[in-house]
Design a protein around this motif. Sequence first.
Motif, PDB file in Angstrom:
ATOM      1  N   UNK A  46      23.766  56.359  -2.321  1.00 22.05           N
ATOM      2  CA  UNK A  46      22.548  55.799  -1.725  1.00 22.05           C
ATOM      3  C   UNK A  46      21.994  56.711  -0.638  1.00 22.05           C
ATOM      4  N   UNK A  47      22.877  57.402   0.084  1.00 21.52           N
ATOM      5  CA  UNK A  47      22.406  58.383   1.072  1.00 21.52           C
ATOM      6  C   UNK A  47      21.552  59.439   0.369  1.00 21.52           C
ATOM      7  N   UNK A  48      22.041  59.909  -0.755  1.00 23.23           N
ATOM      8  CA  UNK A  48      21.300  60.946  -1.483  1.00 23.23           C
ATOM      9  C   UNK A  48      19.996  60.393  -2.043  1.00 23.23           C
ATOM     10  N   UNK A  49      20.038  59.181  -2.565  1.00 21.39           N
ATOM     11  CA  UNK A  49      18.822  58.564  -3.099  1.00 21.39           C
ATOM     12  C   UNK A  49      17.779  58.386  -2.008  1.00 21.39           C
ATOM     13  N   UNK A  50      18.242  58.109  -0.796  1.00 22.64           N
ATOM     14  CA  UNK A  50      17.331  57.876   0.316  1.00 22.64           C
ATOM     15  C   UNK A  50      16.524  59.124   0.656  1.00 22.64           C
ATOM     16  N   UNK A  70      14.025  66.400   8.283  1.00 23.72           N
ATOM     17  CA  UNK A  70      15.000  67.487   8.165  1.00 23.72           C
ATOM     18  C   UNK A  70      16.376  67.061   8.641  1.00 23.72           C
ATOM     19  N   UNK A  71      16.446  66.379   9.770  1.00 25.97           N
ATOM     20  CA  UNK A  71      17.743  65.979  10.317  1.00 25.97           C
ATOM     21  C   UNK A  71      18.475  65.037   9.362  1.00 25.97           C
ATOM     22  N   UNK A  72      17.729  64.171   8.700  1.00 24.20           N
ATOM     23  CA  UNK A  72      18.359  63.266   7.734  1.00 24.20           C
ATOM     24  C   UNK A  72      18.948  64.064   6.581  1.00 24.20           C
ATOM     25  N   UNK A  73      18.222  65.049   6.102  1.00 30.67           N
ATOM     26  CA  UNK A  73      18.728  65.897   5.023  1.00 30.67           C
ATOM     27  C   UNK A  73      20.039  66.563   5.438  1.00 30.67           C
ATOM     28  N   UNK A  74      20.058  67.127   6.642  1.00 28.89           N
ATOM     29  CA  UNK A  74      21.250  67.835   7.092  1.00 28.89           C
ATOM     30  C   UNK A  74      22.421  66.874   7.313  1.00 28.89           C
ATOM     31  N   UNK A  75      22.123  65.659   7.764  1.00 29.62           N
ATOM     32  CA  UNK A  75      23.183  64.665   7.974  1.00 29.62           C
ATOM     33  C   UNK A  75      23.815  64.259   6.644  1.00 29.62           C
ATOM     34  N   UNK A  76      22.997  64.126   5.613  1.00 31.70           N
ATOM     35  CA  UNK A  76      23.525  63.768   4.294  1.00 31.70           C
ATOM     36  C   UNK A  76      24.361  64.909   3.729  1.00 31.70           C
ATOM     37  N   UNK A  77      23.898  66.131   3.915  1.00 31.19           N
ATOM     38  CA  UNK A  77      24.694  67.288   3.491  1.00 31.19           C
ATOM     39  C   UNK A  77      26.072  67.242   4.144  1.00 31.19           C
ATOM     40  N   UNK A  78      26.098  67.000   5.454  1.00 26.01           N
ATOM     41  CA  UNK A  78      27.370  66.955   6.175  1.00 26.01           C
ATOM     42  C   UNK A  78      28.253  65.823   5.669  1.00 26.01           C
ATOM     43  N   UNK A  79      27.644  64.692   5.331  1.00 27.45           N
ATOM     44  CA  UNK A  79      28.418  63.562   4.807  1.00 27.45           C
ATOM     45  C   UNK A  79      29.100  63.928   3.495  1.00 27.45           C
ATOM     46  N   UNK A 103      33.195  64.347   2.836  1.00 24.96           N
ATOM     47  CA  UNK A 103      33.844  63.534   1.799  1.00 24.96           C
ATOM     48  C   UNK A 103      34.523  64.390   0.737  1.00 24.96           C
ATOM     49  N   UNK A 104      34.374  65.708   0.845  1.00 23.53           N
ATOM     50  CA  UNK A 104      34.984  66.592  -0.131  1.00 23.53           C
ATOM     51  C   UNK A 104      34.177  66.816  -1.385  1.00 23.53           C
ATOM     52  N   UNK A 105      32.957  66.302  -1.414  1.00 26.84           N
ATOM     53  CA  UNK A 105      32.099  66.487  -2.595  1.00 26.84           C
ATOM     54  C   UNK A 105      31.272  67.762  -2.396  1.00 26.84           C
ATOM     55  N   UNK A 106      31.992  68.888  -2.432  1.00 28.37           N
ATOM     56  CA  UNK A 106      31.400  70.158  -2.036  1.00 28.37           C
ATOM     57  C   UNK A 106      30.340  70.657  -3.006  1.00 28.37           C
ATOM     58  N   UNK A 107      30.507  70.418  -4.298  1.00 28.24           N
ATOM     59  CA  UNK A 107      29.491  70.851  -5.263  1.00 28.24           C
ATOM     60  C   UNK A 107      28.143  70.209  -4.959  1.00 28.24           C
ATOM     61  N   UNK A 108      28.177  68.899  -4.689  1.00 23.48           N
ATOM     62  CA  UNK A 108      26.934  68.190  -4.388  1.00 23.48           C
ATOM     63  C   UNK A 108      26.386  68.606  -3.024  1.00 23.48           C
ATOM     64  N   UNK A 109      27.300  68.864  -2.077  1.00 21.29           N
ATOM     65  CA  UNK A 109      26.857  69.328  -0.759  1.00 21.29           C
ATOM     66  C   UNK A 109      26.116  70.660  -0.880  1.00 21.29           C
ATOM     67  N   UNK A 110      26.656  71.554  -1.676  1.00 20.00           N
ATOM     68  CA  UNK A 110      26.015  72.855  -1.889  1.00 20.00           C
ATOM     69  C   UNK A 110      24.632  72.674  -2.517  1.00 20.00           C
ATOM     70  N   UNK A 111      24.556  71.822  -3.527  1.00 19.81           N
ATOM     71  CA  UNK A 111      23.272  71.572  -4.196  1.00 19.81           C
ATOM     72  C   UNK A 111      22.249  70.984  -3.228  1.00 19.81           C
ATOM     73  N   UNK A 112      22.704  70.025  -2.417  1.00 21.39           N
ATOM     74  CA  UNK A 112      21.805  69.396  -1.444  1.00 21.39           C
ATOM     75  C   UNK A 112      21.353  70.385  -0.380  1.00 21.39           C
ATOM     76  N   UNK A 113      22.267  71.220   0.081  1.00 23.45           N
ATOM     77  CA  UNK A 113      21.915  72.190   1.116  1.00 23.45           C
ATOM     78  C   UNK A 113      20.935  73.226   0.571  1.00 23.45           C
TER      79      UNK A 113
END
Length: 296
Positions: A132-136, A144-153, A157-167
Amino acid sequence: LEPSNQFGTLLGQLGFRLLEQRQFKSAEQLFRQALTADPTLTFAHSMIGVSLQAQGDATQALAEFQRAVDLDPSNAEAQTLLGVARFTAGEPEQGLRHLQQAVEVGPRNKNARQKLIVALRRLGRLGEALTHEREMLRFTQSDFRKHMAVVQAFVDSGRSDEAKELLLDTAKTFPERIEAANDLAWMLATYDDVSIRDSAAAVIWAKRALALAGANQYPVLDTAAAAYAANGDFETATKLATRALELAREQNNTTAATELEQRLTLYRANQPFVERNESSKETQNTPRRGEAPRRD
């Protein structure tokens, strides 16, 4: 609108003003008068509930929230208020169902989705919360800050592939932000999961960060040095890290200077820097980057 409907709406508007002024009992009375004028006013039930909550009557407040939902199940705000009230009253599963319904009927309602994320986290359902964070982010494109906060989340959580894609998406969405380009370059150059690293791309994004920041920000120079080292150019890495170290010392940042000295030692020995992760075996002997300021 019929005259009664208009009068009910007007009373409701006056009630909102009283709520803002924290005159909760008076606000409750006005919302009740609004319902007398127009029994179809869903928001009036909801606001009576809010007024009652503020007066300490959680039981009657919950009943009013339920009436609002009964009157209009498609009202996202009413579902949200009822969901939070039930969650607070010790009925987490019922509360969660209403929050999920709120998001279903109001997918662009930020308040509803944020409350659902909080509830999911409290229930330990972190994977769903992250989804839901990503959907938001679809509805907060300019934040911008929300985007970066979701990346950090996702990183946490160890979901590094998705973190890389989001970043990567964030860096492209906000091409003028140093932090996004710098953090992406750092991740691509130093992440302890080899499947995440991409040294050539790290250099490209490090150059982007340098172009935005100039050559006088030691965190950006630090990232660029790590990127060049990851890509096998230790001569350039050493030059960049040396300059970063000089700047850190000039600014009396001893923590950053110590870390830069450690990384500079690696580059002089033709070794790249890889950020240590608690569970990583690959990098157990490499220094971990501390809290050197890297935000623009």
